[in-house]
Enzyme design. Structure first.
Site, PDB file in Angstrom:
ATOM      1  N   TYR A  31       0.699  -1.161  -0.137  1.00  0.00           N
ATOM      2  CA  TYR A  31       0.030  -0.076   0.138  1.00  0.00           C
ATOM      3  C   TYR A  31       0.763   1.189  -0.073  1.00  0.00           C
ATOM      4  O   TYR A  31       2.010   1.247   0.731  1.00  0.00           O
ATOM      5  CB  TYR A  31      -0.769  -0.034   1.229  1.00  0.00           C
ATOM      6  N   GLU A  89      -5.164   6.508   6.125  1.00  0.00           N
ATOM      7  CA  GLU A  89      -4.957   5.251   5.264  1.00  0.00           C
ATOM      8  C   GLU A  89      -4.253   4.102   5.966  1.00  0.00           C
ATOM      9  O   GLU A  89      -4.345   2.997   5.343  1.00  0.00           O
ATOM     10  CB  GLU A  89      -4.480   5.838   3.948  1.00  0.00           C
ATOM     11  N   LYS A 145      -0.749   0.123 -13.940  1.00  0.00           N
ATOM     12  CA  LYS A 145      -1.433   0.181 -12.283  1.00  0.00           C
ATOM     13  C   LYS A 145      -2.876  -0.048 -12.421  1.00  0.00           C
ATOM     14  O   LYS A 145      -3.537   0.555 -13.470  1.00  0.00           O
ATOM     15  CB  LYS A 145      -1.202   1.492 -11.877  1.00  0.00           C
TER      16      LYS A 145
HETATM   17  P1  ATP Z   1      -0.390  -1.175  -8.583  1.00  0.00           P
HETATM   18  O1  ATP Z   1      -0.262  -0.054  -7.912  1.00  0.00           O
HETATM   19  O2  ATP Z   1       0.777  -1.177  -9.762  1.00  0.00           O
HETATM   20  O3  ATP Z   1      -1.637  -1.901  -8.955  1.00  0.00           O
HETATM   21  P2  ATP Z   1      -0.643  -2.840  -6.201  1.00  0.00           P
HETATM   22  O4  ATP Z   1      -1.861  -3.531  -6.930  1.00  0.00           O
HETATM   23  O5  ATP Z   1       0.415  -4.018  -5.469  1.00  0.00           O
HETATM   24  O6  ATP Z   1       0.273  -2.423  -7.378  1.00  0.00           O
HETATM   25  P3  ATP Z   1      -2.451  -0.911  -5.139  1.00  0.00           P
HETATM   26  O7  ATP Z   1      -3.344  -1.295  -6.415  1.00  0.00           O
HETATM   27  O8  ATP Z   1      -2.003   0.520  -4.773  1.00  0.00           O
HETATM   28  O9  ATP Z   1      -1.126  -1.652  -5.330  1.00  0.00           O
HETATM   29  O10 ATP Z   1      -3.061  -1.627  -3.945  1.00  0.00           O
HETATM   30  C1  ATP Z   1      -2.745  -1.293  -2.641  1.00  0.00           C
HETATM   31  C2  ATP Z   1      -2.260  -2.803  -1.929  1.00  0.00           C
HETATM   32  O11 ATP Z   1      -3.579  -3.261  -1.697  1.00  0.00           O
HETATM   33  C3  ATP Z   1      -1.421  -3.726  -2.736  1.00  0.00           C
HETATM   34  O12 ATP Z   1       0.046  -3.456  -2.929  1.00  0.00           O
HETATM   35  C4  ATP Z   1      -1.938  -5.020  -2.182  1.00  0.00           C
HETATM   36  O13 ATP Z   1      -0.992  -5.205  -1.050  1.00  0.00           O
HETATM   37  C5  ATP Z   1      -3.188  -4.791  -1.631  1.00  0.00           C
HETATM   38  N1  ATP Z   1      -4.325  -5.424  -2.747  1.00  0.00           N
HETATM   39  C6  ATP Z   1      -4.691  -4.543  -3.719  1.00  0.00           C
HETATM   40  N2  ATP Z   1      -5.413  -5.489  -4.448  1.00  0.00           N
HETATM   41  C7  ATP Z   1      -5.404  -6.413  -3.624  1.00  0.00           C
HETATM   42  C8  ATP Z   1      -6.281  -7.784  -4.035  1.00  0.00           C
HETATM   43  N3  ATP Z   1      -6.984  -8.104  -4.908  1.00  0.00           N
HETATM   44  N4  ATP Z   1      -6.049  -8.944  -3.395  1.00  0.00           N
HETATM   45  C9  ATP Z   1      -5.059  -8.759  -2.022  1.00  0.00           C
HETATM   46  N5  ATP Z   1      -4.557  -7.737  -1.910  1.00  0.00           N
HETATM   47  C10 ATP Z   1      -4.571  -6.611  -2.660  1.00  0.00           C
HETATM   48 MG    MG Z   2      -3.251  -2.659  -7.864  1.00  0.00          MG
END
Ligand code: ATP
Ligand code: MG
Length: 491
Positions: A327, A361, A422
Site C-alpha cells: 500500500y 490510510e 497500475k
Molecule cells: P499497482 O499500484 O501497480 O496496481 P498494487 O496492486 O500492489 O500495485 P495498489 O493497487 O495500490 O498496489 O493496492 C494497494 C495494496 O493493496 C497492494 O499493494 C496489495 O498489498 C493490496 N491489494 C490490492 N489489491 C488486492 C487484491 N485483489 N488482493 C489482495 N491484496 C490486494
Molecule cells: Mg493494484
C-alpha cells in the site's frame, strides 16, 4: 488459510487511551480485552493507560519516574525499552531519531510532563485533549475521547477532529510535550522533503531496492501474510519477503464483479508462494463502509474506497497474524496519475504528499480490530524519504509509471508483472464501480456520484465517530436513501 500462515506475532499494544481523568467509557476498536496500566500516580496526580491488543502484555517500559507506552513497533528491538533509553538521553528529540510505525506516550513523574509522539507519517493516529484545567487524555482513537469534547484547548502541532471540538489529532511527525495548564510545546520530528535528486537511473533503482529490502527485513516475521494483487507494488514486496526468508505466503481477494486472480497467481507461482484466493461479493465489500469509517476515523471517500476491499480481505486472515501490504507506493511515486500526463508529475506528487496527514490510510485499526498487525514497507521512513526525493523523471520514464520501482525489482518478477499497468485496489475489486452503480440506480446523476459518496462517508463518520454509534447499527441502505433524498437529483 494454509498452515504456513500461522505462528506470527503482533505488537503488544495496538490501541491505547491514557488519562488523568476517571472516565469509564473506553471505546477502542482493538479486538482483545482491555488492560489498565498505571503509568504514574501520586496523591495529586495520576495517569492510567488502557491498552488493547491481542497480546496480554502491555508495551510499557519504566525507569525511575519515566514510563513509556508504545503502540506499534520500532526497528531492531521493536519494543518500548529502546524508546525509553533514547528519551532518557535526548528528551523529546529522541523522536527525531526513531523510525518505525508507532504512537508513543512518555510520562515523566518528576516534572509531571506528558510527551506524545507520532511516527514520521502518523501511521498510528494519536489524539489528545488538554483541558483548560490541566487534565490530559490521549487516545489512538478519537472516539475514545468523545466525552471530553468541548473541554480541550487548542494545541500546537495538532488539528481539531471534524465534529469533535477540543479533541485534537497529533500531526504526523510530531512530538508534543504537555505539562501544567497552558504549557504545551510541539516539535516536528519529520517533514516531507522538498528537495529532489536526479540520480543516475540504475543507481536510483539500486537504492530503491536496498531501502525496500531493509524495510521488509525489519517488518517481516515468519509465517506472515502478504496481501498480493499482482501489481508491481505488492509483487515487489512479496518477492522481497521470498528472497529474504526463503518462502512467502500470499493471499488475493476477488469479487463477483472483478478480480486480479490471474496476475496474482502468476507472481505467486513465480515465487513458489503458499497462495490463497479469497472470493467474495462486491456487496459484502461495500457493506464494510461503517466499520471502515469507524476504524480510520476519516470521512475521505476515496480513502474509504481503497480500504473497503482490504477491510473485507482482512476478515479472512486469522487473528494473531501480521499482514504486509504494498500500500501507498503510488503517493511518493505519483503512480495513480496516469490520466494526467498534461500536468507536471512533480506538482501532483507535492500535492499528494502535502495532503496525506489525517487521511489515516495506514491506520493499524483496520487490522487490529481483528487481532492483526499490518505493515506497509513503502511508508517506512527511509523508503518514503528515498522515493519522495527522486526526481519525477525517474518515476515516470519511458512512458511507464513507477519506472524506478519496476526497474528495481525486475530480476525477481515475471516480465509481465514488471510491465503491468497500475490497477488500483478499488478498481481491481470492482468496489468503485459497484458503489457508483448503487447510487446511479437510486437516481443520482453521474456528475453527482463523487459528491454523494463524500456525503455518505461524512454521514457515516458523524454517526460512528462523532456520535459514537456502533458501526453495526448503521444501516447503509437507509443512510444512503436519506443522503440521496436530501440531495438535488438531476435527470
Ligand atoms: P499497482 O499500484 O501497480 O496496481 P498494487 O496492486 O500492489 O500495485 P495498489 O493497487 O495500490 O498496489 O493496492 C494497494 C495494496 O493493496 C497492494 O499493494 C496489495 O498489498 C493490496 N491489494 C490490492 N489489491 C488486492 C487484491 N485483489 N488482493 C489482495 N491484496 C490486494
Ligand atoms: Mg493494484
Amino acid at each position: 488459510m494454509s498452515a504456513a500462515m500461522t505462528g506470527t506475532s503482533v505488537p503488544a499494544a495496538v490501541a491505547c487511551r491514557v488519562s488523568t481523568l476517571d472516565t469509564d467509557d473506553v471505546a477502542l476498536s482493538a479486538q482483545a480485552a482491555h488492560d489498565t496500566v498505571q503509568l504514574a500516580r501520586d496523591a495529586r496526580w495520576h495517569l492510567d493507560a488502557t491498552v488493547a491488543g491481542s497480546s496480554p502484555r502491555a508495551a510499557v517500559a519504566r525507569d525511575g519516574g519515566l514510563a513509556v507506552l508504545l503502540v506499534g513497533e520500532v526497528p531492531d528491538t521493536g519494543g518500548p525499552d529502546a524508546v525509553l533509553h533514547l528519551f532518557r538521553d535526548l528528551g523529546p528529540c529522541a523522536f527525531s531519531q526513531l523510525s518505525g510505525r508507532f504512537a508513543a506516550v512518555v510520562v515523566d513523574s518528576a516534572d509531571r510532563s506528558v510527551t506524545v509522539a507520532t511516527d514520521h507519517a502518523g501511521t498510528v493516529p494519536l489524539h489528545v485533549v488538554h483541558t483548560w484545567d490541566g487534565h490530559i487524555a490521549v487516545a489512538t482513537e478519537a472516539k475514545a475521547l468523545v466525552r471530553l469534547r468541548g473541554r480541550g484547548r487548542p494545541l500546537p502541532g495538532t488539528q481539531e477532529m471534524p465534529g469533535l471540538g477540543g479533541v485534537r489529532r497529533v500531526r504526523a511527525g510530531t512530538c508534543l510535550s504537555l505539562a501544567g495548564p497552558g504549557q504545551a510545546r510541539a516539535r516536528r520530528t519529520w517533514v516531507v522533503p522538498a528537495h529532489r535528486e536526479l540520480v543516475e537511473p540504475h543507481l536510483a533503482a539500486e537504492q530503491v531496492r536496498a531501502v525496500v529490502e531493509e524495510a521488509v527485513a525489519w517488518q517481516a516475521r515468519d509465517g506472515m501474510t502478504t496481501v498480493l494483487s499482482g501489481g508491481i507494488d505488492s509483487s515487489a514486496v512479496a518477492a522481497t519477503v521470498r528472497s529474504q526468508r526463503g518462502s512467502v505466503s500470499t493471499v488475493t481477494m476477488g469479487t463477483d464483479r472483478s478480480d486480479e486472480f490471474g496476475p496474482a497467481a502468476l507472481v505467486a507461482e513465480h515465487l513458489g508462494a503458499h497462495h490463497t484466493e479469497v472470493s467474495t461479493t462486491v456487496a459484502s465489500v461495500l457493506a464494510e463502509l461503517p466499520i471502515v469509517v469507524a476504524l480510520t476515523e476519516s470521512a475521505d471517500p476515496s480513502v474509504n474506497e481503497y480500504l473497503l476491499p482490504l477491510a473485507r480481505l482482512y476478515r479472512e486472515i486469522p487473528a494473531g497474524h501480521r499482514v504486509m501490504t504494498g500500500y501507498g507506493a503510488d503517493i511518493p511515486l505519483g503512480g495513480m496519475h496516469r490520466g494526467r500526463a498534461d500536468l507536471a508529475l512533480e506538482e501532483l506528487i507535492v500535492e499528494d504528499m502535502s495532503s496525506f496527514d489525517g487521511l489515516n490510510e495506514l491506520s493499524p485499526n483496520l487490522g487490529s480490530h481483528l487481532g492483526l498487525w499490518t505493515s506497509h514497507p513503502y511508508w517506512d521512513r527511509a523508503v518514503l524519504g528515498r522515493l519522495v526525493t527522486l526526481a519525477a523523471g525517474l518515476k515516470r520514464r519511458h512512458g511507464r509509471d513507477k519506472w524506478v520501482l519496476r526497474e528495481a525489482f525486475r530480476d525477481l518478477l515475471p516480465e509481465q508483472t514488471v510491465l503491468r499497468p497500475k490497477l488500483g485496489i478499488h478498481e481491481g475489486s470492482g468496489t468503485t464501480s459497484h458503489w457508483s452503480e448503487v447510487l446511479l440506480e437510486r437516481g443520482v446523476s453521474p456528475a453527482d456520484v463523487t459528491a454523494t459518496k463524500a456525503r455518505i462517508s461524512r454521514a457515516v463518520y458523524d454517526r460512528v465517530v462523532v456520535d459514537g454509534e456502533a458501526p453495526g447499527a448503521v444501516d447503509l441502505d437507509d443512510l444512503t436513501s436519506t443522503v440521496v433524498a436530501a440531495e438535488p437529483v438531476r435527470a
